[in-house]
Design a protein around this motif. Structure first.
Motif, short mmCIF file in Angstrom:
data_model
loop_
_atom_site.label_atom_id
_atom_site.label_comp_id
_atom_site.label_asym_id
_atom_site.label_seq_id
_atom_site.Cartn_x
_atom_site.Cartn_y
_atom_site.Cartn_z
N ALA A 179 0.83 -1.21 0.00
CA ALA A 179 0.00 0.00 0.00
C ALA A 179 0.86 1.25 0.00
O ALA A 179 0.60 2.21 -0.75
CB ALA A 179 -0.93 -0.01 1.21
N ARG A 180 1.92 1.26 0.83
CA ARG A 180 2.81 2.43 0.87
C ARG A 180 3.52 2.62 -0.46
O ARG A 180 3.70 3.75 -0.94
CB ARG A 180 3.84 2.27 1.99
CG ARG A 180 3.30 2.47 3.39
CD ARG A 180 4.40 2.68 4.41
NE ARG A 180 5.34 1.57 4.48
CZ ARG A 180 6.60 1.62 4.05
NH1 ARG A 180 7.08 2.72 3.48
NH2 ARG A 180 7.39 0.56 4.16
N TRP A 181 3.95 1.51 -1.08
CA TRP A 181 4.65 1.58 -2.37
C TRP A 181 3.73 2.15 -3.45
O TRP A 181 4.12 3.02 -4.22
CB TRP A 181 5.15 0.19 -2.75
CG TRP A 181 5.99 0.15 -3.99
CD1 TRP A 181 7.34 0.33 -4.08
CD2 TRP A 181 5.53 -0.08 -5.33
NE1 TRP A 181 7.76 0.23 -5.39
CE2 TRP A 181 6.67 -0.03 -6.18
CE3 TRP A 181 4.28 -0.33 -5.89
CZ2 TRP A 181 6.58 -0.21 -7.56
CZ3 TRP A 181 4.19 -0.51 -7.27
CH2 TRP A 181 5.33 -0.45 -8.09
N LEU A 182 2.51 1.65 -3.51
CA LEU A 182 1.55 2.15 -4.49
C LEU A 182 1.25 3.63 -4.26
O LEU A 182 1.20 4.43 -5.21
CB LEU A 182 0.25 1.34 -4.42
CG LEU A 182 0.32 -0.10 -4.95
CD1 LEU A 182 -0.92 -0.87 -4.52
CD2 LEU A 182 0.48 -0.12 -6.47
N ARG A 183 1.05 3.99 -3.00
CA ARG A 183 0.71 5.38 -2.67
C ARG A 183 1.86 6.32 -3.03
O ARG A 183 1.64 7.40 -3.59
CB ARG A 183 0.38 5.48 -1.18
CG ARG A 183 -0.21 6.81 -0.75
CD ARG A 183 -0.92 6.68 0.60
NE ARG A 183 -0.07 6.16 1.65
CZ ARG A 183 -0.22 4.94 2.20
NH1 ARG A 183 -1.19 4.13 1.79
NH2 ARG A 183 0.58 4.54 3.17
N ARG A 184 3.09 5.91 -2.73
CA ARG A 184 4.25 6.75 -3.06
C ARG A 184 4.45 6.83 -4.57
O ARG A 184 4.77 7.90 -5.10
CB ARG A 184 5.50 6.18 -2.38
CG ARG A 184 6.77 7.00 -2.61
CD ARG A 184 6.63 8.38 -2.03
NE ARG A 184 7.86 9.16 -2.15
CZ ARG A 184 7.91 10.48 -2.24
NH1 ARG A 184 6.79 11.19 -2.21
NH2 ARG A 184 9.05 11.11 -2.35
N THR A 185 4.25 5.72 -5.26
CA THR A 185 4.38 5.72 -6.72
C THR A 185 3.38 6.68 -7.34
O THR A 185 3.72 7.47 -8.23
CB THR A 185 4.18 4.30 -7.28
OG1 THR A 185 5.13 3.41 -6.69
CG2 THR A 185 4.35 4.28 -8.79
N ALA A 186 2.13 6.62 -6.88
CA ALA A 186 1.10 7.51 -7.42
C ALA A 186 1.42 8.97 -7.12
O ALA A 186 1.27 9.84 -7.99
CB ALA A 186 -0.26 7.14 -6.83
N ALA A 187 1.89 9.25 -5.91
CA ALA A 187 2.21 10.63 -5.54
C ALA A 187 3.35 11.18 -6.40
O ALA A 187 3.28 12.31 -6.90
CB ALA A 187 2.59 10.71 -4.06
N LEU A 188 4.39 10.37 -6.59
CA LEU A 188 5.51 10.81 -7.42
C LEU A 188 5.08 11.00 -8.87
O LEU A 188 5.50 11.94 -9.54
CB LEU A 188 6.66 9.80 -7.33
CG LEU A 188 7.45 9.80 -6.02
CD1 LEU A 188 8.39 8.60 -5.97
CD2 LEU A 188 8.24 11.09 -5.86
#
Length: 262
Positions: free
Chosen positions: A92-101
């Motif tokens: 979840a953190r990886w997906l969220r950070r990827t989307a934010a970047l």
């Protein structure tokens, strides 16, 4: 991948910036995308948790993502930037950070800028919307809002130095000031500045502090030791990270700090 694993990955994507399952999904992998940013990823479930790969993204995103998740990079990682994610929470953190970047890098703020400006002008009286001064003010307001959101996304909603994550206390601080930029692309470039706490932003904007080439905070002698203590400026403060693409803009800001010498 069984139905339960697929449903879990779909939900993680939907809740963390990847609301669409793409038809390019291959056996064992689920491809995810979004209408809000250009990134596409593929995720699979395995005995160690999850594996994830960037399928489509801005060129700078893999390096930025590796900075945020260095421990998850697959040993001998390929150009596709594979990550090993041991838990659902890490996924979840990886997906969220990827989307934010993906929403911030490097010029995503520019992609919808003109449309946002036109939408804002359409809300005004026709006569006012034709005014050159009104158009300038609207472009500035919309642009500064877009820049702030891009900076919040890029820095994960926390000050680039202190890690303070109270949104009301954070400012999107330009290194090359808005009025001095040659183009809107420069004004909205996520590398043209830092997300700073309000006191650091005020000092940075007034050229009383800067950062050297390694990201270490440098303070003008005009700020006394007493005031430094009151402002919370301590020895060893530095940017949480500094990308090579920051350096051009940071050099411009340092040139305005007449007290600074490399």
């Amino acid at each position: 991948m069984n139905l339960l694993q697929r449903a879990l990955i779909e939900k993680a994507g939907h809740d963390n910036g990847f609301e669409h399952v793409l038809p390019t999904s291959a056996d064992g992998w689920l491809a995810l995308g979004s209408a809000r940013h250009p990134a596409e990823v593929a995720v699979q479930s395995n005995s160690g948790g999850f594996a994830a790969a960037l399928c489509r993204c801005q060129p700078s995103l893999p390096g930025e993502l590796a900075r945020s998740f260095p421990e998850t990079m697959q040993a001998g990682g390929s150009a596709e930037a594979h990550f090993v994610l041991p838990t659902e929470a890490t996924l979840a953190r990886w997906l969220r950070r990827t989307a934010a970047l993906a929403q911030a890098l490097p010029d995503q703020a520019m992609t919808s800028f003109d449309a946002q400006v036109q939408a804002a002008l359409a809300e005004l009286e026709p006569a006012a919307a034709k005014s050159t001064e009104v158009q300038r003010l609207v472009r500035q307001r919309v642009g500064q809002q877009a820049f702030r959101q891009a900076m919040l996304d890029y820095w994960g909603g926390a000050c680039a130095v202190t890690g303070i994550s109270v949104p009301q206390a954070l400012r999107a601080s330009h290194a090359k000031a808005w009025a001095l930029c040659d183009t809107d692309a420069e004004r909205l470039d996520v590398y043209n500045g830092f997300l700073l706490s309000a006191n650091l932003d005020a000092l940075f904007d007034a050229y009383l502090v800067t950062f050297d080439g390694t990201g270490s905070l440098q303070v003008s002698a005009a700020v006394s030791d007493t005031e430094r203590a009151r402002l919370g400026l301590t020895h060893g403060m530095k940017l949480r990270w500094l990308d090579a693409r920051h350096q051009h803009y940071l050099h411009f800001q340092r040139m305005k700090c007449t007290w600074f010498s490399a």
